[in-house]
Each structure stands twice: as C-alpha cells, then as structure tokens.
Motif scaffolding. Structure first.
Motif, PDB file in Angstrom:
ATOM      1  N   ALA A 239       0.824  -1.213   0.000  1.00  0.00           N
ATOM      2  CA  ALA A 239       0.000   0.000   0.000  1.00  0.00           C
ATOM      3  C   ALA A 239       0.852   1.256   0.000  1.00  0.00           C
ATOM      4  O   ALA A 239       1.958   1.272   0.551  1.00  0.00           O
ATOM      5  CB  ALA A 239      -0.923   0.008   1.226  1.00  0.00           C
ATOM      6  N   ALA A 240       0.313   2.303  -0.606  1.00  0.00           N
ATOM      7  CA  ALA A 240       0.916   3.633  -0.569  1.00  0.00           C
ATOM      8  C   ALA A 240      -0.147   4.620  -0.115  1.00  0.00           C
ATOM      9  O   ALA A 240      -1.339   4.430  -0.375  1.00  0.00           O
ATOM     10  CB  ALA A 240       1.466   4.026  -1.933  1.00  0.00           C
ATOM     11  N   ALA A 241       0.282   5.678   0.555  1.00  0.00           N
ATOM     12  CA  ALA A 241      -0.652   6.657   1.110  1.00  0.00           C
ATOM     13  C   ALA A 241      -0.941   7.773   0.117  1.00  0.00           C
ATOM     14  O   ALA A 241      -0.033   8.300  -0.535  1.00  0.00           O
ATOM     15  CB  ALA A 241      -0.084   7.249   2.399  1.00  0.00           C
ATOM     16  N   VAL A 242      -2.215   8.125   0.019  1.00  0.00           N
ATOM     17  CA  VAL A 242      -2.648   9.306  -0.736  1.00  0.00           C
ATOM     18  C   VAL A 242      -2.653  10.469   0.252  1.00  0.00           C
ATOM     19  O   VAL A 242      -3.350  10.423   1.261  1.00  0.00           O
ATOM     20  CB  VAL A 242      -4.053   9.105  -1.326  1.00  0.00           C
ATOM     21  N   LEU A 243      -1.874  11.504  -0.037  1.00  0.00           N
ATOM     22  CA  LEU A 243      -1.705  12.622   0.888  1.00  0.00           C
ATOM     23  C   LEU A 243      -2.384  13.879   0.366  1.00  0.00           C
ATOM     24  O   LEU A 243      -2.465  14.093  -0.850  1.00  0.00           O
ATOM     25  CB  LEU A 243      -0.203  12.906   1.088  1.00  0.00           C
ATOM     26  N   ASP A 244      -2.839  14.726   1.293  1.00  0.00           N
ATOM     27  CA  ASP A 244      -3.384  16.018   0.873  1.00  0.00           C
ATOM     28  C   ASP A 244      -2.239  17.017   0.700  1.00  0.00           C
ATOM     29  O   ASP A 244      -1.063  16.673   0.829  1.00  0.00           O
ATOM     30  CB  ASP A 244      -4.443  16.517   1.861  1.00  0.00           C
ATOM     31  N   ALA A 245      -2.585  18.246   0.393  1.00  0.00           N
ATOM     32  CA  ALA A 245      -1.569  19.258   0.102  1.00  0.00           C
ATOM     33  C   ALA A 245      -0.653  19.543   1.288  1.00  0.00           C
ATOM     34  O   ALA A 245       0.478  19.991   1.108  1.00  0.00           O
ATOM     35  CB  ALA A 245      -2.249  20.542  -0.356  1.00  0.00           C
ATOM     36  N   SER A 246      -1.135  19.273   2.494  1.00  0.00           N
ATOM     37  CA  SER A 246      -0.317  19.514   3.686  1.00  0.00           C
ATOM     38  C   SER A 246       0.526  18.311   4.072  1.00  0.00           C
ATOM     39  O   SER A 246       1.312  18.378   5.023  1.00  0.00           O
ATOM     40  CB  SER A 246      -1.215  19.896   4.869  1.00  0.00           C
TER      41      SER A 246
ATOM     42  N   SER B 180       3.641   6.067  -7.044  1.00  0.00           N
ATOM     43  CA  SER B 180       3.409   6.989  -8.152  1.00  0.00           C
ATOM     44  C   SER B 180       1.911   7.264  -8.326  1.00  0.00           C
ATOM     45  O   SER B 180       1.495   8.409  -8.551  1.00  0.00           O
ATOM     46  CB  SER B 180       3.987   6.397  -9.434  1.00  0.00           C
ATOM     47  N   ALA B 181       1.086   6.235  -8.186  1.00  0.00           N
ATOM     48  CA  ALA B 181      -0.361   6.392  -8.322  1.00  0.00           C
ATOM     49  C   ALA B 181      -0.899   7.259  -7.186  1.00  0.00           C
ATOM     50  O   ALA B 181      -1.763   8.116  -7.395  1.00  0.00           O
ATOM     51  CB  ALA B 181      -1.040   5.034  -8.307  1.00  0.00           C
ATOM     52  N   ALA B 182      -0.402   7.028  -5.966  1.00  0.00           N
ATOM     53  CA  ALA B 182      -0.847   7.815  -4.822  1.00  0.00           C
ATOM     54  C   ALA B 182      -0.468   9.277  -4.986  1.00  0.00           C
ATOM     55  O   ALA B 182      -1.257  10.187  -4.630  1.00  0.00           O
ATOM     56  CB  ALA B 182      -0.247   7.243  -3.531  1.00  0.00           C
ATOM     57  N   ASP B 183       0.724   9.527  -5.511  1.00  0.00           N
ATOM     58  CA  ASP B 183       1.141  10.911  -5.776  1.00  0.00           C
ATOM     59  C   ASP B 183       0.228  11.574  -6.799  1.00  0.00           C
ATOM     60  O   ASP B 183      -0.099  12.773  -6.691  1.00  0.00           O
ATOM     61  CB  ASP B 183       2.584  10.942  -6.272  1.00  0.00           C
ATOM     62  N   GLN B 184      -0.203  10.814  -7.778  1.00  0.00           N
ATOM     63  CA  GLN B 184      -1.095  11.331  -8.820  1.00  0.00           C
ATOM     64  C   GLN B 184      -2.441  11.724  -8.222  1.00  0.00           C
ATOM     65  O   GLN B 184      -3.047  12.742  -8.608  1.00  0.00           O
ATOM     66  CB  GLN B 184      -1.295  10.268  -9.895  1.00  0.00           C
ATOM     67  N   LEU B 185      -2.919  10.938  -7.256  1.00  0.00           N
ATOM     68  CA  LEU B 185      -4.244  11.191  -6.648  1.00  0.00           C
ATOM     69  C   LEU B 185      -4.217  12.261  -5.582  1.00  0.00           C
ATOM     70  O   LEU B 185      -5.221  12.934  -5.342  1.00  0.00           O
ATOM     71  CB  LEU B 185      -4.777   9.899  -6.029  1.00  0.00           C
ATOM     72  N   GLY B 186      -3.102  12.447  -4.907  1.00  0.00           N
ATOM     73  CA  GLY B 186      -3.042  13.360  -3.771  1.00  0.00           C
ATOM     74  C   GLY B 186      -2.672  14.769  -4.126  1.00  0.00           C
ATOM     75  O   GLY B 186      -2.500  15.144  -5.292  1.00  0.00           O
TER      76      GLY B 186
END
Length: 242
Positions: A196-203, A233-239
C-alpha cells in the motif's frame, strides 16, 4: 473529531449501532442483539420495528424472526462511493494498476480505529485475493494502516489505535515513509499479501491508501519494490489537491 455542542438523540444512536451489529452478525435475533449491545429487549424491539418500518432491515425465517440488512444499505453505500471525488478519481488509476499487475486493487480510508474499504477493482487472475467494498479491518497489521500510520506522529498513532501493542517501532514507520509504501503478509487475510501507498493532501496528511493484494505464493518479495513504486506513483497522482 469535531465536537458539536448540542444534545444528541439516543434512540438514533442506538439504531445506528443496531445496523452495525446486524451487518456484522446477520442474520441475528432480538435476544442475541440485546445481549450483544447490552440493551433491554423492549427497547431493542422498538428499534428493530422502527428500522423495519423504514426498510433498513428485514426479517428472515420463522417466528421469532432473525434480522438482516436490506438493500437500502447497498444503495446508500453506493451513493457514498459515487459521491466521493477521491473515489471517482481513484477508479481509473486503480484499473490501470490492475491491468499492469493482474492483482486486485482497492482504496481504503481510516475511520477512527479501523480501515474501511471504499472501492475495489478485481484482479484478472483466476486465483486472487482481496477485500470487498465496506469491509473493515484493523490498521495496525495491514499494509493500508501501516502506510497511513507512517505519516502520523507517534502521538497520533497511539490516539487512533485500538491495539497499540500491535504498532510497529517508530524506525519502521520512518522506513515506510522513506520508501513510500508498506507491506503486510497474511495479516488481514490468510494466504494473502498486500502492498500500500498513502494518498496525501496538500499539507502531507494521509487521506487514504491505495492497495494491491494477491496470493502470498504469487505476490512475493521480488515484486515488492516494483509494485510499491507503482503504488507510490499512483498515490502521488491522486493526492495533493485536497
């Protein structure tokens, strides 16, 4: 959690607890529900009658009936998923990961002391593993929970954990954060491995986790780095835009 300074409706709270209990134990009868939730039978009977009248539950079997959730719950759950902008954006991303790996991919969100599966794209292999939408699991031992915890402080992890003795050492969370993904072998499902990778918000706070799951005999360590990077990479794309 936001605190709202108004008086709550105890009957509504009880009704929601009953729905959750039926979901976990269905079909289940009046006596078992009363014992499980420590509610007297007369109050429980009124709650069940109200939920039945509102078409949230329906009886099965002969008298005394046992209770199951109705399809109204499925409709509401679908509206939650379809109304989520993150879930909508994640769908094509998860599908692309599934098409690349052949494994089942899901999106999970943290809710108090649990991880909840929000959406799933089934794998293409005949033999596959994975959770279903709405399934709940503990975060401490799952790949999704571990990667979410990696972006929290130690205090936040302890406060949100229902089983703090199962948390990893702080150094292990630092390593997960450094590489951008977490792994879990046979902790949520026997015979299944997850990354799993984490989807992060702008903060930089975690919003959700995007997860690959597959049989432990197929999703072996030789795939961890490649699939982990694919997830990161996918999580970075979504976050970043929330």
């Amino acid at each position: 959690m936001i605190q709202i300074a108004v008086k709550t409706i105890s009957g509504l709270t009880r009704g929601l607890r009953v729905i959750e209990a039926i979901a976990a134990h269905q079909p289940i009868g009046l006596t078992a529900l009363s014992r499980l939730l420590e509610v007297d039978k007369s109050a429980m009977q009124r709650t069940l009658a109200t939920l039945h009248e509102a078409q949230w539950i329906h009886p099965v079997g002969e008298a005394p009936p046992r209770w199951e959730l109705s399809t109204r719950c499925v409709v509401v759950a679908g509206q939650v998923y379809n109304g989520s902008s993150l879930a909508a954006r994640a769908q094509p991303v998860m599908t692309k990961i599934r098409d690349t790996t052949g494994e089942t991919v899901h999106l999970a969100v943290a809710e108090e002391e649990h991880m909840i599966v929000l959406g799933v794209v089934e794998g293409t292999h005949m033999v596959r593993t994975g959770l279903k939408p709405g399934e709940i699991h503990v975060p401490e031992t799952s790949a999704a929970g571990r990667v979410i915890h990696a972006y929290q402080s130690q205090e936040e992890r302890m406060n949100s954990s229902g089983q703090p003795d199962l948390l990893l050492a702080d150094a292990e969370y630092q390593e997960i954060r450094r590489r951008g993904w977490a792994a879990s072998e046979e902790a949520v499902q026997q015979g299944s491995t997850s990354l799993a990778a984490a989807v992060l918000d702008a903060s930089g706070s975690p919003l959700a986790a995007i997860v690959i799951s597959g049989p432990a005999t197929r999703l072996t360590e030789e795939y961890f780095a490649r699939y982990g990077e694919l997830l990161r990479s996918a999580a970075d794309q979504l976050g970043g835009s929330y």
